[in-house]
Design an enzyme around this catalytic site. Structure first.
Site, mmCIF file in Angstrom:
data_model
loop_
_atom_site.group_PDB
_atom_site.id
_atom_site.type_symbol
_atom_site.label_atom_id
_atom_site.label_comp_id
_atom_site.label_asym_id
_atom_site.label_seq_id
_atom_site.Cartn_x
_atom_site.Cartn_y
_atom_site.Cartn_z
ATOM 1 C CD GLU A 15 -3.151 0.310 0.696
ATOM 2 O OE1 GLU A 15 -2.750 1.451 -0.100
ATOM 3 O OE2 GLU A 15 -4.267 -0.068 0.302
ATOM 4 C CG ASN A 146 -8.785 3.050 0.543
ATOM 5 O OD1 ASN A 146 -7.633 3.043 0.596
ATOM 6 N ND2 ASN A 146 -9.331 1.878 0.770
ATOM 7 C CG ASP A 196 -7.212 0.143 -1.941
ATOM 8 O OD1 ASP A 196 -6.905 1.174 -1.180
ATOM 9 O OD2 ASP A 196 -7.078 -1.103 -1.587
HETATM 10 C C1 BGC Z 1 -7.521 -1.725 2.946
HETATM 11 C C2 BGC Z 1 -7.818 -3.102 3.035
HETATM 12 C C3 BGC Z 1 -9.318 -3.308 2.202
HETATM 13 C C4 BGC Z 1 -9.207 -2.567 0.649
HETATM 14 C C5 BGC Z 1 -10.379 -2.730 0.097
HETATM 15 C C6 BGC Z 1 -7.343 -1.047 1.513
HETATM 16 O O1 BGC Z 1 -6.952 0.261 1.595
HETATM 17 O O2 BGC Z 1 -5.972 -1.609 3.456
HETATM 18 O O3 BGC Z 1 -8.035 -3.645 4.283
HETATM 19 O O4 BGC Z 1 -9.576 -4.410 2.038
HETATM 20 O O5 BGC Z 1 -8.512 -1.473 1.032
HETATM 21 O O6 BGC Z 1 -11.443 -2.073 0.608
HETATM 22 CA CA CA Z 2 -5.865 1.872 0.121
#
Ligand code: BGC
Ligand code: CA
Length: 289
Positions: A15, A146, A196
């Site tokens: 990430e 996100n 995301d």
């Molecule tokens: C998170 C995950 C999550 C994903 C999709 C990511 O930013 O860290 O835990 O499953 O987003 O929602």
């Molecule tokens: Ca993320």
């Protein structure tokens, strides 16, 4: 080939990539392996630093070193003496929350949000950390914070909730860091994955990694799909422009949650990818605190 595997690393939850223009290196995190990574494309080297908790996001500090959003809050981290110093620890966060996506705005504030680890409860928030270390909760009622990024002129902030499959645009006041006038920017279809991480290119288009959708999608400022790039992994997590010309789109990904069959179908899940984007990004902002 438009898409290449830049680092075959099989992270659990890769990430938060951030390109350092000066160093020509990519910083990123593995949230669930509790690691900071630093990838040098020129040599292929990938260094790691262990963290004591989940690490949701990081930003480069203007004076050197990093600011990180660990499970328990914001800390400064020095990569050389490997010391963590608390910067701001939000109170009242439920036990089942952790920090997730975060980024610095172009005026030098660091923003990071939280999420319910069960991915169901709207207990997540978005926090703004100012250079003087004052920390404000700016948005609440989020399941999985996100998709945070800003338009090139800093008049729009994008922020999403993966749990609601929605990314909103907000009016952003660069001078004060205040936000207003939330409207829907993108709502993804189930088959296309959930929004995301995201980044904005120099033309003001928004690149979103769509978790579960095997793709990165470029949206125009009105939220219309401009381009879709399919990846060999189902769970891409976040794009970031890098390379000498800022025209390589690095994309982190995750292998977490995949069963044996799914892993066999996508052996590179968790790796870092490099996409020839055909457009360039903007240098990543740094935290001024
Ligand atoms: C998170 C995950 C999550 C994903 C999709 C990511 O930013 O860290 O835990 O499953 O987003 O929602
Ligand atoms: Ca993320």
């Amino acid at each position: 080939m438009d898409v290449q595997c830049a680092l075959d690393c099989r992270s659990l939850l890769g990430e938060g990539p951030v390109w350092d223009v000066g160093e020509q290196r990519l910083y990123w995190v593995d949230i669930k392996r509790w690691q900071i990574h630093r990838f040098t494309p020129e040599t292929g080297a990938d260094e790691t630093w262990p963290m004591p908790e989940d690490i949701g996001a990081l930003a480069l500090r203007e004076g050197g070193g990093l600011v990180v959003a660990l499970r328990s809050g914001f800390y400064f981290y020095d990569l050389i003496d490997r010391r963590l110093v608390p910067a701001a620890l939000p109170e009242d966060e439920p036990e089942h929350n952790r920090f997730n996506d975060g980024n610095a705005d172009r005026q030098g504030r660091f923003w990071a949000g939280t999420m319910d680890e069960g991915e169901k409860l709207p207990t997540g928030s978005l926090f703004r950390l100012q250079p003087d270390l004052a920390c404000h909760k700016m948005i609440d009622g989020i399941i999985i914070s996100n998709t945070l990024c800003w338009s090139p002129d800093s008049h729009v902030m994008y922020h999403g909730d993966s749990g609601q499959r929605t990314v909103w645009a907000w009016d952003f006041d660069p001078a004060t860091g205040e936000i207003d006038n939330r409207r829907v920017f993108v709502r993804t279809a189930v088959a296309d994955g959930v929004p995301d991480g995201a980044t904005v290119d120099s033309e003001g288009f928004v690149w979103i990694a769509q978790w579960g959708g095997w793709r990165i999608v470029r949206y125009d400022p009105a939220g219309r799909v401009a381009r879709t790039i399919m990846l060999p992994v189902a769970q891409p997590t976040c794009p970031m422009f890098g390379g000498p010309g800022l025209d390589i789109l690095f994309v982190t990904s995750a292998s977490i949650g995949l069963d044996a069959e799914a892993r066999a179908a996508q052996p590179q899940a968790g790796s870092l990818f490099a996409v020839n984007a055909g457009v360039n990004g903007l240098p990543e902002a740094r935290f001024r605190g």
